[in-house]
Design an enzyme around this catalytic site. Sequence first.
Site, PDB file in Angstrom:
ATOM      1  N   THR A  28      11.256   7.156  82.160  1.00 20.06           N
ATOM      2  CA  THR A  28      11.251   7.987  80.940  1.00 20.06           C
ATOM      3  C   THR A  28       9.964   7.754  80.138  1.00 20.06           C
ATOM      4  OG1 THR A  28      12.639   6.334  79.824  1.00 20.06           O
ATOM      5  CG2 THR A  28      13.765   8.282  80.689  1.00 20.06           C
ATOM      6  N   PHE A  35      18.874  11.473  83.503  1.00 21.19           N
ATOM      7  CA  PHE A  35      20.024  12.378  83.519  1.00 21.19           C
ATOM      8  C   PHE A  35      20.892  12.212  82.273  1.00 21.19           C
ATOM      9  CE2 PHE A  35      20.604  13.078  88.397  1.00 21.19           C
ATOM     10  CZ  PHE A  35      19.564  13.986  88.363  1.00 21.19           C
ATOM     11  N   GLN A 103      16.489   4.159  92.537  1.00 20.94           N
ATOM     12  CA  GLN A 103      17.230   5.410  92.728  1.00 20.94           C
ATOM     13  C   GLN A 103      16.303   6.583  92.419  1.00 20.94           C
ATOM     14  OE1 GLN A 103      21.454   4.898  90.872  1.00 20.94           O
ATOM     15  NE2 GLN A 103      20.171   3.327  89.987  1.00 20.94           N
ATOM     16  N   ILE A 105      13.067   9.194  92.556  1.00 19.63           N
ATOM     17  CA  ILE A 105      12.473   9.971  93.649  1.00 19.63           C
ATOM     18  C   ILE A 105      11.023  10.298  93.336  1.00 19.63           C
ATOM     19  CG2 ILE A 105      14.698  10.928  94.372  1.00 19.63           C
ATOM     20  CD1 ILE A 105      14.108  13.435  92.713  1.00 19.63           C
ATOM     21  N   HIS A 121      17.227   7.190  97.166  1.00 21.78           N
ATOM     22  CA  HIS A 121      17.491   8.627  97.056  1.00 21.78           C
ATOM     23  C   HIS A 121      16.324   9.498  97.523  1.00 21.78           C
ATOM     24  CE1 HIS A 121      20.835   7.690  93.898  1.00 21.78           C
ATOM     25  NE2 HIS A 121      21.230   7.509  95.136  1.00 21.78           N
TER      26      HIS A 121
HETATM   27  P1  CNA Z   1      20.843   7.990  84.476  1.00 19.15           P
HETATM   28  O1  CNA Z   1      22.274   8.131  84.796  1.00 19.15           O
HETATM   29  O2  CNA Z   1      20.158   9.098  83.779  1.00 19.15           O
HETATM   30  O3  CNA Z   1      20.712   6.647  83.604  1.00 19.15           O
HETATM   31  C1  CNA Z   1      19.510   6.242  83.013  1.00 19.15           C
HETATM   32  C2  CNA Z   1      19.825   5.059  82.110  1.00 19.15           C
HETATM   33  O4  CNA Z   1      18.607   4.513  81.640  1.00 19.15           O
HETATM   34  C3  CNA Z   1      20.669   5.427  80.903  1.00 19.15           C
HETATM   35  O5  CNA Z   1      21.695   4.465  80.751  1.00 19.15           O
HETATM   36  C4  CNA Z   1      19.665   5.390  79.743  1.00 19.15           C
HETATM   37  O6  CNA Z   1      20.284   5.008  78.532  1.00 19.15           O
HETATM   38  C5  CNA Z   1      18.683   4.345  80.238  1.00 19.15           C
HETATM   39  N1  CNA Z   1      17.308   4.509  79.738  1.00 19.15           N
HETATM   40  C6  CNA Z   1      16.577   5.646  79.675  1.00 19.15           C
HETATM   41  N2  CNA Z   1      15.341   5.400  79.217  1.00 19.15           N
HETATM   42  C7  CNA Z   1      15.282   4.066  78.968  1.00 19.15           C
HETATM   43  C8  CNA Z   1      14.281   3.207  78.462  1.00 19.15           C
HETATM   44  N3  CNA Z   1      13.073   3.660  78.134  1.00 19.15           N
HETATM   45  N4  CNA Z   1      14.569   1.895  78.301  1.00 19.15           N
HETATM   46  C9  CNA Z   1      15.804   1.407  78.648  1.00 19.15           C
HETATM   47  N5  CNA Z   1      16.793   2.184  79.137  1.00 19.15           N
HETATM   48  C10 CNA Z   1      16.540   3.497  79.310  1.00 19.15           C
HETATM   49  O7  CNA Z   1      19.983   7.659  85.788  1.00 19.15           O
HETATM   50  P2  CNA Z   1      20.380   6.782  87.052  1.00 19.15           P
HETATM   51  O8  CNA Z   1      19.103   6.453  87.720  1.00 19.15           O
HETATM   52  O9  CNA Z   1      21.324   5.705  86.733  1.00 19.15           O
HETATM   53  O10 CNA Z   1      21.160   7.855  87.920  1.00 19.15           O
HETATM   54  C11 CNA Z   1      20.895   8.009  89.185  1.00 19.15           C
HETATM   55  C12 CNA Z   1      20.261   9.376  89.521  1.00 19.15           C
HETATM   56  C13 CNA Z   1      19.264   9.907  88.547  1.00 19.15           C
HETATM   57  C14 CNA Z   1      19.477   9.149  90.756  1.00 19.15           C
HETATM   58  O11 CNA Z   1      20.049   9.905  91.785  1.00 19.15           O
HETATM   59  C15 CNA Z   1      18.061   9.620  90.504  1.00 19.15           C
HETATM   60  O12 CNA Z   1      17.532  10.244  91.638  1.00 19.15           O
HETATM   61  C16 CNA Z   1      18.189  10.588  89.389  1.00 19.15           C
HETATM   62  N6  CNA Z   1      16.970  10.860  88.601  1.00 19.15           N
HETATM   63  C17 CNA Z   1      15.760  10.363  88.987  1.00 19.15           C
HETATM   64  C18 CNA Z   1      14.644  10.624  88.213  1.00 19.15           C
HETATM   65  C19 CNA Z   1      13.305  10.064  88.663  1.00 19.15           C
HETATM   66  O13 CNA Z   1      13.041   9.969  89.854  1.00 19.15           O
HETATM   67  N7  CNA Z   1      12.451   9.675  87.723  1.00 19.15           N
HETATM   68  C20 CNA Z   1      14.756  11.394  87.065  1.00 19.15           C
HETATM   69  C21 CNA Z   1      16.010  11.899  86.707  1.00 19.15           C
HETATM   70  C22 CNA Z   1      17.115  11.627  87.487  1.00 19.15           C
END
Ligand code: CNA
Length: 240
Positions: A28, A35, A103, A105, A121
């Site tokens: 982020t 998500f 996780q 991508i 993933h």
């Molecule tokens: P999620 O479910 O969106 O969880 C993200 C977590 O990180 C949440 O609990 C947030 O509160 C926390 N968070 C967000 N920003 C910060 C920060 N700066 N500091 C601390 N905590 C933070 O995502 P997960 O990865 O748990 O879910 C799995 C999915 C999301 C996977 O299949 C990924 O492929 C998928 N995904 C990936 C991307 C990417 O590749 N960057 C982007 C969006 C979704």
Amino acid sequence: MDEKIIEFQNIIDKSKRMVFFGGAGVSTASGIPDFRSSDGLYMQNKSISPEKIISHSFFMSNPEKFYEFYTKKMIFPKAKPNIVHIRLAEWEEQGKISAVVTQNIDNLHTAAGSKNVIELHGNIYRNFCMNCGAEYSLDYILASDGVPKCAICGGTVKPDVVLYEEPLNEAEWEKAFYEISNADTLIVAGTSLVVYPAAELVDHFYGKNLIIINNSEISAERYATLVIREDMKKVFEQLK
Ligand code: CNA
């Protein structure tokens, strides 16, 4: 410096075999929305959930709508590694960390220089024709109008990304399992730990220190040795 950061640094310094397990929250700070945060993708589209759009059955029945969402909301070709990716790559170079299990991508751990990156993933930069297996770049996907088609056989090109309803890559799973079950310290960061089976891997950590870093509460906190409920960027800026 915060007491928890000092404790975290002590654990890092004493660990012999550390593994990082991360999710969308790691990226982020690179401008890629996750998500489940309040400004994450789940909050942006109320009519149809991203979970449905990026499922295998939706891809097969509505590839145009899939690609519209995927290219607009999940692909950020200009995103650069942030301090978390960079610090982890440095730790690997210094022999402090044995693997990064992600996780994500987005390829940002590899872009930062990490070598042992286990991508549960998949990766947006790899794409294959579903018919003949020819490989295509991300640029090819982005330059395509609508659904990318294979230049050789006309088949549909699919990202090498694990969609909902699809199994994980077995080799990546085995590697992640091995690394996590042999670690003495596991850092779980930026993941809501609700996507299965990936989240299950944390149950196979038998080491001493389970550290959770997240800006919101997650249920696995109850098993952790150390919980840092804070922005990951701020945390990693203070570590060495
Ligand atoms: P999620 O479910 O969106 O969880 C993200 C977590 O990180 C949440 O609990 C947030 O509160 C926390 N968070 C967000 N920003 C910060 C920060 N700066 N500091 C601390 N905590 C933070 O995502 P997960 O990865 O748990 O879910 C799995 C999915 C999301 C996977 O299949 C990924 O492929 C998928 N995904 C990936 C991307 C990417 O590749 N960057 C982007 C969006 C979704």
